[in-house]
Design a protein around this motif. Structure first.
Motif, PDB file in Angstrom:
ATOM      1  N   GLY A 271       0.827  -1.217   0.000  1.00 14.05           N
ATOM      2  CA  GLY A 271       0.000   0.000   0.000  1.00 14.05           C
ATOM      3  C   GLY A 271       0.860   1.266   0.000  1.00 14.05           C
ATOM      4  N   ASP A 272       2.121   1.168   0.457  1.00 16.29           N
ATOM      5  CA  ASP A 272       3.003   2.355   0.448  1.00 16.29           C
ATOM      6  C   ASP A 272       3.244   2.797  -0.983  1.00 16.29           C
ATOM      7  N   ARG A 273       3.292   4.127  -1.164  1.00 14.44           N
ATOM      8  CA  ARG A 273       3.555   4.661  -2.501  1.00 14.44           C
ATOM      9  C   ARG A 273       4.873   5.443  -2.491  1.00 14.44           C
ATOM     10  N   ALA A 274       5.625   5.303  -3.552  1.00 12.99           N
ATOM     11  CA  ALA A 274       6.881   6.054  -3.680  1.00 12.99           C
ATOM     12  C   ALA A 274       6.943   6.638  -5.078  1.00 12.99           C
ATOM     13  N   LYS A 275       7.351   7.930  -5.147  1.00 17.83           N
ATOM     14  CA  LYS A 275       7.447   8.607  -6.442  1.00 17.83           C
ATOM     15  C   LYS A 275       8.932   8.700  -6.817  1.00 17.83           C
ATOM     16  N   PHE A 276       9.230   8.243  -8.025  1.00 14.86           N
ATOM     17  CA  PHE A 276      10.619   8.245  -8.505  1.00 14.86           C
ATOM     18  C   PHE A 276      10.726   9.315  -9.584  1.00 14.86           C
ATOM     19  N   THR A 277      11.565  10.297  -9.356  1.00 13.53           N
ATOM     20  CA  THR A 277      11.636  11.429 -10.277  1.00 13.53           C
ATOM     21  C   THR A 277      12.978  11.443 -10.972  1.00 13.53           C
ATOM     22  N   PHE A 278      12.954  11.842 -12.226  1.00 16.90           N
ATOM     23  CA  PHE A 278      14.182  11.915 -13.024  1.00 16.90           C
ATOM     24  C   PHE A 278      14.369  13.316 -13.570  1.00 16.90           C
ATOM     25  N   PRO A 279      14.824  14.271 -12.726  1.00 22.31           N
ATOM     26  CA  PRO A 279      15.134  15.581 -13.271  1.00 22.31           C
ATOM     27  C   PRO A 279      16.309  15.438 -14.240  1.00 22.31           C
ATOM     28  N   PRO A 280      16.593  16.325 -15.182  1.00 25.55           N
ATOM     29  CA  PRO A 280      15.942  17.635 -15.297  1.00 25.55           C
ATOM     30  C   PRO A 280      14.635  17.600 -16.105  1.00 25.55           C
ATOM     31  N   GLY A 281      14.349  16.483 -16.824  1.00 26.98           N
ATOM     32  CA  GLY A 281      13.123  16.460 -17.624  1.00 26.98           C
ATOM     33  C   GLY A 281      11.888  16.311 -16.749  1.00 26.98           C
ATOM     34  N   HIS A 282      12.117  15.908 -15.510  1.00 32.52           N
ATOM     35  CA  HIS A 282      11.028  15.688 -14.556  1.00 32.52           C
ATOM     36  C   HIS A 282      10.074  14.576 -14.960  1.00 32.52           C
ATOM     37  N   SER A 283      10.615  13.557 -15.616  1.00 33.60           N
ATOM     38  CA  SER A 283       9.832  12.331 -15.760  1.00 33.60           C
ATOM     39  C   SER A 283       9.607  11.800 -14.353  1.00 33.60           C
ATOM     40  N   PHE A 284       8.504  11.165 -14.130  1.00 32.97           N
ATOM     41  CA  PHE A 284       8.342  10.482 -12.844  1.00 32.97           C
ATOM     42  C   PHE A 284       7.419   9.291 -12.980  1.00 32.97           C
ATOM     43  N   TRP A 285       7.612   8.378 -12.062  1.00 35.38           N
ATOM     44  CA  TRP A 285       6.702   7.232 -11.941  1.00 35.38           C
ATOM     45  C   TRP A 285       6.391   7.053 -10.462  1.00 35.38           C
ATOM     46  N   THR A 286       5.116   6.846 -10.164  1.00 33.30           N
ATOM     47  CA  THR A 286       4.749   6.524  -8.776  1.00 33.30           C
ATOM     48  C   THR A 286       4.380   5.044  -8.735  1.00 33.30           C
ATOM     49  N   PHE A 287       4.979   4.365  -7.791  1.00 31.49           N
ATOM     50  CA  PHE A 287       4.706   2.933  -7.630  1.00 31.49           C
ATOM     51  C   PHE A 287       4.036   2.668  -6.282  1.00 31.49           C
ATOM     52  N   GLU A 288       3.136   1.709  -6.293  1.00 33.45           N
ATOM     53  CA  GLU A 288       2.496   1.281  -5.039  1.00 33.45           C
ATOM     54  C   GLU A 288       2.916  -0.153  -4.745  1.00 33.45           C
ATOM     55  N   ALA A 289       3.284  -0.402  -3.485  1.00 35.60           N
ATOM     56  CA  ALA A 289       3.718  -1.762  -3.118  1.00 35.60           C
ATOM     57  C   ALA A 289       2.519  -2.696  -3.077  1.00 35.60           C
ATOM     58  N   LYS A 290       2.623  -3.808  -3.793  1.00 32.96           N
ATOM     59  CA  LYS A 290       1.539  -4.792  -3.798  1.00 32.96           C
ATOM     60  C   LYS A 290       1.891  -5.995  -2.929  1.00 32.96           C
ATOM     61  N   ARG A 291       3.085  -6.546  -3.138  1.00 27.05           N
ATOM     62  CA  ARG A 291       3.501  -7.703  -2.323  1.00 27.05           C
ATOM     63  C   ARG A 291       4.932  -7.491  -1.868  1.00 27.05           C
ATOM     64  N   LEU A 292       5.163  -7.697  -0.585  1.00 26.67           N
ATOM     65  CA  LEU A 292       6.518  -7.574  -0.038  1.00 26.67           C
ATOM     66  C   LEU A 292       6.782  -8.777   0.863  1.00 26.67           C
ATOM     67  N   VAL A 293       7.815  -9.535   0.546  1.00 24.24           N
ATOM     68  CA  VAL A 293       8.223 -10.632   1.432  1.00 24.24           C
ATOM     69  C   VAL A 293       9.704 -10.399   1.723  1.00 24.24           C
ATOM     70  N   PRO A 294      10.040 -10.001   2.963  1.00 23.82           N
ATOM     71  CA  PRO A 294      11.431  -9.655   3.261  1.00 23.82           C
ATOM     72  C   PRO A 294      12.409 -10.729   2.789  1.00 23.82           C
ATOM     73  N   GLY A 295      13.437 -10.277   2.083  1.00 26.38           N
ATOM     74  CA  GLY A 295      14.475 -11.189   1.601  1.00 26.38           C
ATOM     75  C   GLY A 295      14.056 -12.046   0.421  1.00 26.38           C
ATOM     76  N   GLU A 296      12.793 -11.881  -0.071  1.00 27.03           N
ATOM     77  CA  GLU A 296      12.332 -12.774  -1.151  1.00 27.03           C
ATOM     78  C   GLU A 296      11.648 -12.079  -2.317  1.00 27.03           C
ATOM     79  N   LEU A 297      10.799 -11.112  -2.033  1.00 20.27           N
ATOM     80  CA  LEU A 297       9.954 -10.603  -3.117  1.00 20.27           C
ATOM     81  C   LEU A 297       9.577  -9.135  -2.905  1.00 20.27           C
ATOM     82  N   VAL A 298       9.679  -8.381  -3.996  1.00 18.19           N
ATOM     83  CA  VAL A 298       9.185  -6.992  -4.000  1.00 18.19           C
ATOM     84  C   VAL A 298       8.353  -6.838  -5.266  1.00 18.19           C
ATOM     85  N   GLU A 299       7.090  -6.508  -5.097  1.00 14.89           N
ATOM     86  CA  GLU A 299       6.232  -6.315  -6.273  1.00 14.89           C
ATOM     87  C   GLU A 299       5.546  -4.963  -6.162  1.00 14.89           C
TER      88      GLU A 299
END
Ligand SMILES: N[C@@H](CCC(=O)N[C@@H](CS)C(=O)NCC(=O)O)C(=O)O
Length: 387
Positions: A271-299
């Motif tokens: 459910g956590d959201r993180a915004k990844f920005t790429f200045p100077p063009g200011h492209s960005f993508w916001t991702f929301e965490a769907k599945r997290l298993v420590p040491g195994e999986l990040v979706e």
């Protein structure tokens, strides 16, 4: 130690070793030789194996020119998750099934699959060619019945855990499935419809094997290129690195700035959201965490996208919206292996070439360098690098 396997795409003997590597949770480098160009019959390959056959496994200074010898070597070099059992009786059973598979199932498969899958013949009804193929198919059915019998009451060919016997048999049975899928009419005539109808335990075992970690990576690379299923064309890469699975998980949830670009928030829970920005063009993508298993999986799912890239059509701007970035982490003797799939990032997208190059830089090079050495090459504002 880097393990390099010299192979021909789809060659079952080489695939055995890949299956063994996957069963052990090891990672490998692949040198795929072109059979049509006869690369396995020329230098430099002949210096490695004068017989001109694959596989050859190179491991440190050791060059191993036979699939079963390679499996035996792997078992000595990496004793965890034994391929040849852990007591004399287990070893005997596994060796016996392995050698029977090598001697009988291999030949029986070759006699059917060489004409059907490689030469792609369609014999005329009543021809000698058809009669020969039917005889070969009967032999193959006999071997399939033998395997079906072995699987009575056990999940794997020699017992409760996968072993070298499974690594050697899996490519053959998976190739039969391939023939059923791609040359269905002729395989049906030979009595091989879809396997669950004929060999239910063998079909279950094949699915069980296919689902084991790393096994999907052993599939012949040319299937991916020919395959029209969308999933086969997602951007996918693997790296191995000298870091623990937990360190990799941390870099993929809270340390993006070390290898990709800064995010406004860490990813701590679904459910956590993180915004990844790429200045100077200011492209960005916001991702929301769907599945997290420590040491195994990040979706993560992309829920907002603005991709700006000089000289590119505006159609690229929101192409990532709805795509998912999935990182699967596995322990391996060097530390960890990470398989990355960007679900939905496919060659049909306008941005594919740019993003492929971008991920190759940030995931394949930068994340690996960061995990290996503590020093990645993330996006820096002053570098004007854009993904
Ligand atoms: N006993 C060897 C057999 C190797 C072998 O025959 N490999 C086949 C592929 S499954 C090959 O390289 N065929 C090409 C050729 O012989 O030209 C092993 O298991 O490694």
């Amino acid at each position: 130690m880097t393990l390099t396997i010299h192979t021909i795409s789809g060659a079952p003997c080489a695939w055995r070793v890949l299956a063994g590597l996957a069963l052990k949770g090891l990672s490998w480098e692949q040198n795929v030789l072109s059979a049509s160009d006869g690369e396995h019959k020329k230098e430099p390959f002949l210096s490695l194996n004068p017989r001109g056959t694959v596989p050859v496994l190179e491991a440190g200074g050791c060059v191993i020119r036979d699939s079963i010898a390679a499996l035996a070597w792997l078992d000595r070099a990496f004793p965890e998750r034994p391929l040849f059992g852990s007591c004399p009786d287990e070893a005997a059973k596994i060796w016996q099934i392995t050698m029977e598979t090598n001697s009988y199932l291999r030949d029986a498969c070759h006699a059917v699959l060489a004409p059907v899958l490689v030469q792609r013949v369609t014999p005329a009804p009543g021809s000698q060619e058809e009669a020969a193929l039917k005889t070969a198919a009967e032999t193959l059915h006999r071997e399939c019945r033998w395997l079906e019998g072995l699987l009575d009451g056990r999940p794997y060919l020699a017992g409760d855990a996968p072993s070298a016997a499974d690594a050697v048999a899996f490519p053959e049975i998976r190739l039969i499935q391939r023939a059923v899928e791609t040359r269905h009419a002729i395989m049906e005539k030979l009595g091989f419809g879809f396997p669950p109808n004929h060999y239910p335990r063998l079909a279950d075992w094949k699915e069980r094997m296919s689902a084991l970690p790393g096994m999907a990576e052993t599939l012949p690379p040319h299937w991916n290129e020919q395959d029209s299923r969308p999933a086969a064309r997602n951007y996918k890469r693997s790296i191995s690195a000298a870091a623990t699975p937990d360190q990799a998980f941390h870099a993929l949830t809270q340390g993006f700035g070390d290898w990709w670009t800064e995010s406004d928030n860490p990813i701590l829970q679904p459910g956590d959201r993180a915004k990844f920005t790429f200045p100077p063009g200011h492209s960005f993508w916001t991702f929301e965490a769907k599945r997290l298993v420590p040491g195994e999986l990040v979706e993560l799912e992309c829920v907002e996208a603005l991709h700006l890239h000089e000289g590119q059509p505006s159609g690229i701007q929101t192409e990532w919206h709805g795509t998912r970035a999935i990182w699967r982490i596995f322990p391996d003797p060097q530390g960890c292996r990470i398989r990355f799939e960007h679900e939905g990032l496919r060659p049909s997208l306008l941005c594919y070439r740019i993003c492929e190059a971008g991920w190759d830089h940030f995931f394949v090079s930068s994340l690996k360098a960061f995990l290996d050495t503590g020093q990645g090459t993330p996006h820096r504002v002053e570098e004007k690098k854009q993904l």
